[in-house]
Write an enzyme that holds these catalytic residues in place. Sequence first.
Site, mmCIF file in Angstrom:
data_model
loop_
_atom_site.group_PDB
_atom_site.id
_atom_site.type_symbol
_atom_site.label_atom_id
_atom_site.label_comp_id
_atom_site.label_asym_id
_atom_site.label_seq_id
_atom_site.Cartn_x
_atom_site.Cartn_y
_atom_site.Cartn_z
ATOM 1 N N GLU A 181 0.919 -1.270 0.115
ATOM 2 C CA GLU A 181 0.102 -0.012 0.017
ATOM 3 C C GLU A 181 0.903 1.678 0.242
ATOM 4 O O GLU A 181 0.720 2.138 -0.710
ATOM 5 C CB GLU A 181 -1.043 -0.078 1.174
ATOM 6 C CG GLU A 181 -1.865 -1.127 0.752
ATOM 7 C CD GLU A 181 -3.032 -0.454 -0.697
ATOM 8 O OE1 GLU A 181 -3.196 0.227 -0.506
ATOM 9 O OE2 GLU A 181 -3.515 -1.403 -0.330
ATOM 10 N N TYR A 204 9.029 10.464 -5.418
ATOM 11 C CA TYR A 204 8.117 10.233 -3.185
ATOM 12 C C TYR A 204 8.560 9.749 -2.654
ATOM 13 O O TYR A 204 8.679 8.882 -1.691
ATOM 14 C CB TYR A 204 6.404 9.651 -4.093
ATOM 15 C CG TYR A 204 5.767 10.709 -4.996
ATOM 16 C CD1 TYR A 204 4.972 11.930 -5.077
ATOM 17 C CD2 TYR A 204 5.003 9.760 -5.963
ATOM 18 C CE1 TYR A 204 4.002 12.474 -5.968
ATOM 19 C CE2 TYR A 204 3.792 9.570 -7.113
ATOM 20 C CZ TYR A 204 4.114 11.501 -6.889
ATOM 21 O OH TYR A 204 2.788 12.090 -7.557
ATOM 22 N N TYR A 236 -6.404 6.882 4.142
ATOM 23 C CA TYR A 236 -6.848 6.212 3.334
ATOM 24 C C TYR A 236 -5.846 4.817 3.143
ATOM 25 O O TYR A 236 -6.180 3.588 3.248
ATOM 26 C CB TYR A 236 -5.781 6.587 1.257
ATOM 27 C CG TYR A 236 -6.368 5.220 0.421
ATOM 28 C CD1 TYR A 236 -7.333 4.767 -0.006
ATOM 29 C CD2 TYR A 236 -5.527 4.713 0.116
ATOM 30 C CE1 TYR A 236 -7.296 3.604 -0.790
ATOM 31 C CE2 TYR A 236 -5.163 3.721 -0.263
ATOM 32 C CZ TYR A 236 -6.641 3.010 -1.338
ATOM 33 O OH TYR A 236 -6.378 1.964 -2.159
ATOM 34 N N ASP A 257 -9.278 4.600 -2.893
ATOM 35 C CA ASP A 257 -8.886 5.360 -4.148
ATOM 36 C C ASP A 257 -9.638 6.212 -5.215
ATOM 37 O O ASP A 257 -10.463 6.371 -5.293
ATOM 38 C CB ASP A 257 -7.519 4.550 -3.909
ATOM 39 C CG ASP A 257 -8.304 3.670 -5.038
ATOM 40 O OD1 ASP A 257 -9.810 3.500 -5.257
ATOM 41 O OD2 ASP A 257 -7.702 2.691 -5.510
ATOM 42 N N CYS A 293 -13.942 -0.912 -15.452
ATOM 43 C CA CYS A 293 -14.635 0.454 -15.424
ATOM 44 C C CYS A 293 -13.711 1.613 -15.225
ATOM 45 O O CYS A 293 -13.257 2.408 -13.892
ATOM 46 C CB CYS A 293 -15.172 1.130 -14.102
ATOM 47 S SG CYS A 293 -16.525 2.403 -13.922
ATOM 48 N N CYS A 308 -18.996 -5.543 -16.859
ATOM 49 C CA CYS A 308 -19.201 -4.989 -15.783
ATOM 50 C C CYS A 308 -19.923 -5.622 -14.842
ATOM 51 O O CYS A 308 -21.006 -5.895 -15.200
ATOM 52 C CB CYS A 308 -19.362 -3.832 -15.751
ATOM 53 S SG CYS A 308 -19.923 -3.659 -14.253
HETATM 54 S S1 SF4 Z 1 -21.490 -0.755 -15.163
HETATM 55 FE FE1 SF4 Z 1 -19.823 -0.466 -14.884
HETATM 56 S S2 SF4 Z 1 -18.125 -0.495 -15.890
HETATM 57 FE FE2 SF4 Z 1 -19.695 0.804 -16.552
HETATM 58 S S3 SF4 Z 1 -19.606 2.933 -15.799
HETATM 59 FE FE3 SF4 Z 1 -20.885 1.590 -14.578
HETATM 60 S S4 SF4 Z 1 -19.559 0.592 -12.708
HETATM 61 FE FE4 SF4 Z 1 -18.544 1.541 -14.442
#
Ligand code: SF4
Length: 368
Positions: free
Chosen positions: A52, A97, A135, A153, A205, A215
Amino acid sequence: MRSVAEGQLHLRLPGRETVAAVLAWYDRERRDLPWRTAGRRKPDPYRVWLSEIMLQQTTVKAVIPYYETFLARWPTVEALAAAPLEDVLAAWAGLGYYSRARNLHKCARIVAERHGGRFPATRSELMELPGIGPYTAAAIAAIAFGASVTPVDGNIERVMARLFAVTQALPAAKSQLRQLAQTFACGARSGDCAQALMDLGATICTPKRPSCLMCPIASDCAARAQGIEALLPMRPAKPERPSRVGLAYLAMREDGCVLLRRRPEAGLLGGMLEVPSTAWADVLPPLKEALRTAPVQGDWWAVPETVAHVFTHFRLEVLVYRAIVPVTAGLTFWADAGRCQWVPRRDLHRAALPSVMRKIIAHGLREQ
Ligand code: SF4
């Protein structure tokens, strides 16, 4: 999905099916990363913490070789705590960093000396350790200790913004996205849930062209339903990066040693080695003045072309001057002499030199 009103906004919280779909997808498709454990084996907090810290502001691809080197060299937090800081900085060189490396070492010492080599398990205790912010504390608490919290994140922010069609722009939307992400903190599998959302953001995504057809939660996604997924999360236009310039003095002794200077502990590239240079400023100092204040007297000449490097907050362009000086050459940079050292060229590969300095040295030595 359930609909609820929150202030002026109408948010739809994920139902159990959404969380279950994310977890089932993770069980099938999760990325095989060296710090992840297989099956039901408990994650090692040392490995989770190390990964991490390295992943802060850095890509998985860049981190993997560094993670493997660190783990092979320092397999436990006690081993890392016992290592000289100089070795840790040198092993970190190139990852960027650099305050992370110094805090990593400081944190390892505290865990080894005050906590008997065991990382504390709660988010608040973890946040008391150097280099661990909100985080990272949430990520370690969830992944290593199963705490019911979702670290947020950039990947998870993006998934939340799209799943719930949050049209408020960042950074104002951050607290809302954080709250939405917490609805995915699902008890014993909170760590998996967080990693599933991270993987979803990194592989499906994605920022530019999300692969909605693949998805697992597409049927729940409000942004997809409205056809606005590519627009989210909304961001204000980025201000242009300012530019700075500097003149670097690459001094080589006749015995093949190169003059390096240690940077101050605090600030950019803190504690790392560098090729001595003028201050990085808006304009170069007059050349006569720059050469008069060179760290050693010598026959300085300009290496053709400049070296460019992009930092987070500015772009740097460096003009490199080179000189070959006798072994007896004394330093003229009296104020900085204590921070300077001659390093044999054959040892440069293991010196704590950040990427920008490696570029400057490679450029300066190119025509030799
Ligand atoms: S359907 Fe899934 S991949 Fe498409 S924008 Fe929505 S969350 Fe993201």
